[in-house]
Design a protein around this motif. Structure first.
Motif, mmCIF file in Angstrom:
data_model
loop_
_atom_site.group_PDB
_atom_site.id
_atom_site.type_symbol
_atom_site.label_atom_id
_atom_site.label_comp_id
_atom_site.label_asym_id
_atom_site.label_seq_id
_atom_site.Cartn_x
_atom_site.Cartn_y
_atom_site.Cartn_z
ATOM 1 N N GLY A 33 0.826 -1.199 0.000
ATOM 2 C CA GLY A 33 0.000 0.000 0.000
ATOM 3 C C GLY A 33 0.859 1.246 0.000
ATOM 4 N N ARG A 34 0.185 2.391 -0.075
ATOM 5 C CA ARG A 34 0.908 3.658 -0.114
ATOM 6 C C ARG A 34 1.664 3.873 1.190
ATOM 7 N N SER A 35 2.673 4.712 1.133
ATOM 8 C CA SER A 35 3.417 5.062 2.329
ATOM 9 C C SER A 35 2.466 5.647 3.355
ATOM 10 N N ASN A 36 2.639 5.216 4.593
ATOM 11 C CA ASN A 36 1.858 5.767 5.705
ATOM 12 C C ASN A 36 0.439 5.190 5.813
ATOM 13 N N VAL A 37 0.076 4.230 4.953
ATOM 14 C CA VAL A 37 -1.288 3.685 4.999
ATOM 15 C C VAL A 37 -1.511 2.822 6.251
ATOM 16 N N GLY A 38 -0.398 2.315 6.795
ATOM 17 C CA GLY A 38 -0.503 1.523 8.027
ATOM 18 C C GLY A 38 -0.126 0.054 7.885
ATOM 19 N N LYS A 39 0.767 -0.264 6.934
ATOM 20 C CA LYS A 39 1.178 -1.652 6.705
ATOM 21 C C LYS A 39 1.882 -2.237 7.935
ATOM 22 N N SER A 40 2.909 -1.519 8.398
ATOM 23 C CA SER A 40 3.695 -2.036 9.525
ATOM 24 C C SER A 40 2.837 -2.091 10.789
ATOM 25 N N SER A 41 1.979 -1.105 10.976
ATOM 26 C CA SER A 41 1.093 -1.088 12.152
ATOM 27 C C SER A 41 0.139 -2.280 12.124
ATOM 28 N N LEU A 42 -0.396 -2.597 10.935
ATOM 29 C CA LEU A 42 -1.323 -3.726 10.830
ATOM 30 C C LEU A 42 -0.605 -5.041 11.144
ATOM 31 N N ALA A 52 7.422 -4.862 13.602
ATOM 32 C CA ALA A 52 7.636 -4.037 12.406
ATOM 33 C C ALA A 52 7.760 -2.573 12.830
ATOM 34 N N HIS A 53 8.707 -1.853 12.219
ATOM 35 C CA HIS A 53 8.922 -0.453 12.583
ATOM 36 C C HIS A 53 7.856 0.423 11.942
ATOM 37 N N THR A 54 7.223 1.266 12.758
ATOM 38 C CA THR A 54 6.200 2.174 12.254
ATOM 39 C C THR A 54 6.675 3.612 12.449
ATOM 40 N N SER A 55 6.060 4.530 11.722
ATOM 41 C CA SER A 55 6.454 5.933 11.855
ATOM 42 C C SER A 55 5.378 6.836 11.307
ATOM 43 N N PRO A 58 6.066 9.364 6.332
ATOM 44 C CA PRO A 58 5.947 8.391 5.238
ATOM 45 C C PRO A 58 7.319 7.912 4.761
ATOM 46 N N GLY A 59 7.360 6.674 4.295
ATOM 47 C CA GLY A 59 8.606 6.142 3.742
ATOM 48 C C GLY A 59 9.503 5.485 4.769
ATOM 49 N N ARG A 60 8.915 5.091 5.906
ATOM 50 C CA ARG A 60 9.725 4.487 6.973
ATOM 51 C C ARG A 60 10.329 3.151 6.535
ATOM 52 N N THR A 61 9.497 2.306 5.921
ATOM 53 C CA THR A 61 9.978 0.984 5.520
ATOM 54 C C THR A 61 10.590 1.083 4.128
ATOM 55 N N PRO A 89 7.926 -1.835 1.371
ATOM 56 C CA PRO A 89 7.980 -0.369 1.365
ATOM 57 C C PRO A 89 6.740 0.189 0.671
ATOM 58 N N GLY A 90 6.314 1.357 1.080
ATOM 59 C CA GLY A 90 5.138 1.964 0.479
ATOM 60 C C GLY A 90 5.455 2.640 -0.848
ATOM 61 N N TYR A 91 4.396 2.868 -1.638
ATOM 62 C CA TYR A 91 4.548 3.615 -2.891
ATOM 63 C C TYR A 91 3.813 4.940 -2.751
ATOM 64 N N ALA A 156 -9.806 2.702 10.229
ATOM 65 C CA ALA A 156 -11.262 2.798 10.336
ATOM 66 C C ALA A 156 -11.685 3.448 11.652
ATOM 67 N N ASP A 157 -10.814 3.405 12.655
ATOM 68 C CA ASP A 157 -11.155 3.985 13.973
ATOM 69 C C ASP A 157 -11.357 5.497 13.919
ATOM 70 N N ARG A 158 -10.816 6.130 12.891
ATOM 71 C CA ARG A 158 -10.908 7.593 12.817
ATOM 72 C C ARG A 158 -12.241 8.100 12.285
ATOM 73 N N ILE A 183 -10.469 -2.176 8.811
ATOM 74 C CA ILE A 183 -9.644 -2.601 9.948
ATOM 75 C C ILE A 183 -9.059 -1.387 10.662
ATOM 76 N N SER A 184 -8.656 -1.634 11.894
ATOM 77 C CA SER A 184 -7.934 -0.619 12.647
ATOM 78 C C SER A 184 -6.813 -1.273 13.425
ATOM 79 N N ALA A 185 -5.615 -0.778 13.198
ATOM 80 C CA ALA A 185 -4.471 -1.286 13.956
ATOM 81 C C ALA A 185 -4.504 -0.723 15.373
ATOM 82 N N LYS A 186 -5.258 0.350 15.537
ATOM 83 C CA LYS A 186 -5.323 1.006 16.837
ATOM 84 C C LYS A 186 -6.262 0.269 17.789
ATOM 85 N N THR A 187 -7.453 -0.084 17.288
ATOM 86 C CA THR A 187 -8.443 -0.747 18.152
ATOM 87 C C THR A 187 -8.508 -2.251 17.896
HETATM 88 N N1 LIG Z 1 -5.617 6.066 13.995
HETATM 89 C C1 LIG Z 1 -4.884 5.127 13.388
HETATM 90 N N2 LIG Z 1 -3.610 5.408 13.006
HETATM 91 C C2 LIG Z 1 -2.906 4.437 12.388
HETATM 92 C C3 LIG Z 1 -3.460 3.148 12.116
HETATM 93 N N3 LIG Z 1 -2.528 2.417 11.456
HETATM 94 C C4 LIG Z 1 -1.441 3.203 11.339
HETATM 95 N N4 LIG Z 1 -1.646 4.415 11.892
HETATM 96 C C5 LIG Z 1 -0.685 5.522 11.946
HETATM 97 O O1 LIG Z 1 -0.263 5.838 10.631
HETATM 98 C C6 LIG Z 1 1.135 6.137 10.575
HETATM 99 C C7 LIG Z 1 1.852 5.238 9.579
HETATM 100 O O2 LIG Z 1 1.808 3.902 10.031
HETATM 101 P P1 LIG Z 1 2.849 2.793 9.481
HETATM 102 O O3 LIG Z 1 2.338 1.480 9.981
HETATM 103 O O4 LIG Z 1 4.243 3.148 9.811
HETATM 104 O O5 LIG Z 1 2.611 2.932 7.909
HETATM 105 P P2 LIG Z 1 3.349 2.143 6.719
HETATM 106 O O6 LIG Z 1 2.300 1.852 5.705
HETATM 107 O O7 LIG Z 1 4.114 0.979 7.236
HETATM 108 O O8 LIG Z 1 4.318 3.282 6.147
HETATM 109 P P3 LIG Z 1 5.685 3.129 5.276
HETATM 110 O O9 LIG Z 1 6.550 2.117 5.947
HETATM 111 O O10 LIG Z 1 6.233 4.507 5.313
HETATM 112 O O11 LIG Z 1 5.293 2.729 3.897
HETATM 113 C C8 LIG Z 1 1.635 5.994 12.024
HETATM 114 O O12 LIG Z 1 1.639 7.274 12.624
HETATM 115 C C9 LIG Z 1 0.593 5.097 12.669
HETATM 116 O O13 LIG Z 1 0.477 5.305 14.060
HETATM 117 C C10 LIG Z 1 -4.816 2.901 12.537
HETATM 118 O O14 LIG Z 1 -5.399 1.824 12.354
HETATM 119 N N5 LIG Z 1 -5.462 3.922 13.161
#
Ligand SMILES: Nc1nc2c(ncn2[C@@H]2O[C@H](COP(=O)(O)OP(=O)(O)OP(=O)(O)O)[C@@H](O)[C@H]2O)c(=O)[nH]1
Ligand SMILES: [Mg+2]
Length: 203
Positions: A33-42, A52-55, A58-61, A89-91, A156-158, A183-187
């Motif tokens: 998925g795109r950078s920052n979409v939440g791949k590593s968090s999921l 997995a490292h999150t940030s 964008p562009g962390r991975t 890595p995200g696109y 989705a939590d937002r 989905i929500s990585a947060k909840t």
């Molecule tokens: N509210 C909310 N924030 C989220 C969720 N998932 C990810 N985030 C936030 O979104 C940002 C990016 O999350 P990452 O998991 O690092 O995203 P990524 O897709 O791995 O990004 P890249 O590695 O840069 O491609 C972080 O600030 C997370 O805390 C979610 O389900 N809910």
């Protein structure tokens, strides 16, 4: 079932992808998925571990990070992994309207087209933003390759239920897919349903 996750390696080149001796040909699930979409968090949310490292930047991975998932823990842990996760890595980060292949590191396309053990691609789309052309492009790529994929709607939590339903309908229409799993990585909302799909891959 509880799976014990272990970080395997970080690949920046095709030659680094884990070989059969390491994966035992376990089915692999890729998170795209795109950078920052939440791949590593999921991935962390699915594993119940912060591997997995999150940030928020964008562009962390920047490499493909492989995780091996083992059945059983301690002395009962199986010698061979049952499932592999690949965090990609995200696109869509550096330049806006370039094609996926030109933006993406050279090793991503070979990974997607040649990785024989790739059993399922999880395509992540952000439910908080309108449908993105780069996401349509990736989903079209999987349709054309006839590789199994599943689209999930992140963060989705937002959103309120009402706004989320509308967003999912717009995303389904734009990407021409029947189902998008919110989905929500947060909840952790939606992660149980996602695990059910992952279990099917393991069977
Ligand atoms: N509210 C909310 N924030 C989220 C969720 N998932 C990810 N985030 C936030 O979104 C940002 C990016 O999350 P990452 O998991 O690092 O995203 P990524 O897709 O791995 O990004 P890249 O590695 O840069 O491609 C972080 O600030 C997370 O805390 C979610 O389900 N809910
Ligand atoms: Mg990441």
């Amino acid at each position: 079932m509880r799976l014990n996750p272990v970080f395997m390696l970080s690949a920046t080149d095709v030659a680094h992808f884990p070989s059969e001796s390491k994966t035992a040909n376990a089915p692999e699930v890729a998170f795209l998925g795109r950078s920052n979409v939440g791949k590593s968090s999921l991935i962390n949310s699915l594993l119940g571990a912060k591997l997995a490292h999150t940030s928020s930047t964008p562009g962390r991975t920047r490499s493909i990070n492989f995780f091996a998932l083992y059945e059983g823990t301690g002395s009962k842990q199986k010698a061979q992994p049952s499932l592999i996760f690949a965090d990609l890595p995200g696109y869509g980060y550096a330049k806006i309207s370039k094609s996926i292949s030109s933006e993406w590191p050279q090793f991503i396309e070979p990974y997607l087209t040649e990785r024989e053990t790739l059993a399922l691609a999880i395509c992540l789309v952000d439910t908080n933003i309108p449908p993105q052309a780069s996401d349509t492009q990736l989903i079209t790529f999987f349709k054309q390759m006839q590789r199994p994929f599943l689209v999930v709607g992140t963060k989705a939590d937002r959103l309120s239920n009402n706004v989320l339903s509308k967003s999912l309908a717009a995303l389904r229409q734009a990407h021409e897919v029947d189902e998008i799993l919110p989905i929500s990585a947060k909840t952790d909302a939606g992660t149980k349903v996602l695990w059910q799909h992952l279990m099917e891959v393991m069977d």
